[in-house]
Design a protein around this motif. Structure first.
Motif, PDB file in Angstrom:
ATOM      1  N   LEU A 111      12.977  51.579  79.320  1.00 52.18           N
ATOM      2  CA  LEU A 111      13.646  50.045  80.182  1.00 52.18           C
ATOM      3  C   LEU A 111      13.865  49.296  79.255  1.00 52.18           C
ATOM      4  O   LEU A 111      14.648  47.729  79.394  1.00 52.18           O
ATOM      5  N   GLN A 112      12.658  48.598  78.782  1.00 51.91           N
ATOM      6  CA  GLN A 112      11.983  47.374  78.154  1.00 51.91           C
ATOM      7  C   GLN A 112      13.706  47.535  76.221  1.00 51.91           C
ATOM      8  O   GLN A 112      13.976  45.982  76.725  1.00 51.91           O
ATOM      9  N   PHE A 113      13.718  48.400  75.838  1.00 51.91           N
ATOM     10  CA  PHE A 113      14.140  48.406  74.981  1.00 51.91           C
ATOM     11  C   PHE A 113      16.285  48.200  75.379  1.00 51.91           C
ATOM     12  O   PHE A 113      16.796  47.910  74.849  1.00 51.91           O
ATOM     13  N   LYS A 127      14.790  45.546  64.640  1.00 48.35           N
ATOM     14  CA  LYS A 127      13.244  45.022  65.265  1.00 48.35           C
ATOM     15  C   LYS A 127      12.897  45.248  66.552  1.00 48.35           C
ATOM     16  O   LYS A 127      11.612  46.247  67.184  1.00 48.35           O
ATOM     17  N   TYR A 128      13.726  45.136  67.582  1.00 51.63           N
ATOM     18  CA  TYR A 128      13.103  46.096  69.562  1.00 51.63           C
ATOM     19  C   TYR A 128      13.324  47.492  68.936  1.00 51.63           C
ATOM     20  O   TYR A 128      12.321  47.925  69.579  1.00 51.63           O
ATOM     21  N   LEU A 133       9.926  52.137  69.321  1.00 48.91           N
ATOM     22  CA  LEU A 133       9.894  53.238  68.056  1.00 48.91           C
ATOM     23  C   LEU A 133       7.938  53.306  68.277  1.00 48.91           C
ATOM     24  O   LEU A 133       7.350  54.552  67.968  1.00 48.91           O
ATOM     25  N   THR A 134       7.364  51.783  68.016  1.00 45.43           N
ATOM     26  CA  THR A 134       5.848  52.395  67.889  1.00 45.43           C
ATOM     27  C   THR A 134       5.466  52.095  69.024  1.00 45.43           C
ATOM     28  O   THR A 134       4.242  53.229  69.387  1.00 45.43           O
ATOM     29  N   HIS A 135       5.828  51.868  70.073  1.00 41.43           N
ATOM     30  CA  HIS A 135       5.284  52.826  71.607  1.00 41.43           C
ATOM     31  C   HIS A 135       5.246  54.329  71.579  1.00 41.43           C
ATOM     32  O   HIS A 135       4.983  54.626  72.213  1.00 41.43           O
TER      33      HIS A 135
END
Length: 170
Positions: A111-113, A127-128, A133-135
């Protein structure tokens, strides 16, 4: 008649345990598949300059269900033109989330993405994507640990719970 009921109860409880174990294994698999899909998304946006509608349709054909349905819905909503990118993303998540084995943390990351989609240039968008992907990779590690810890236990508890229920009833 009692024995038939006992067997049905045992089979039912065992099936519940196996379903719980299946969901644990599906979660890590779906997170991994979602990570791959977002990497594909990144490549299409950064290097292919592909419109989001086409990206969503391409990804939906490369991933398995239920993620394929999510990307298909996203592409369809964009194609209809009634939604902006963020609302199409959010609605696709809302409709398809219950079909996945993923948890709320993965949903929050997506949702943040989705709030950043279409808002920035390609490099900021990258960057987003990398942040998401890191999360997701961190959640995949947690999902695998959870699977290793609880999968066998879930199967055993289903069977043993069925046996306990039979003993209590008899």
């Amino acid at each position: 008649m009692r024995w038939i009921g006992a067997i049905i109860l045992l089979v039912g409880m065992t099936a519940i345990g196996f379903e719980w174990a299946r969901r644990l294994s599906q979660r890590s698999k779906q997170i991994r598949e979602l990570t791959t899909a977002l990497q594909h998304f990144e490549a299409e946006v950064m290097y292919g300059h592909t419109p989001l509608i086409h990206v969503a349709n391409r990804i939906s054909s490369t991933v398995s269900s239920p993620l394929s349905q999510f990307f298909k819905d996203f592409g369809t909503r964009l194609k209809e033109g009634n939604h902006d990118v963020q609302s199409a993303w959010q609605e696709s998540i809302a409709i398809n989330w219950d079909k996945t084995a993923m948890k709320i943390k993965e949903k929050e990351a997506l949702l943040q993405f989705g709030q950043t989609l279409g808002q920035h240039g390609r490099y900021e968008q990258q960057k987003y994507i990398q942040l998401t992907l890191t999360h997701l990779r961190a959640e995949e590690i947690n999902a695998r640990e959870e699977q290793l810890r609880y999968e066998r236990m879930a199967k055993s508890l289903g069977f043993l719970g069925g046996l306990l229920a039979i003993i209590v009833m008899i």
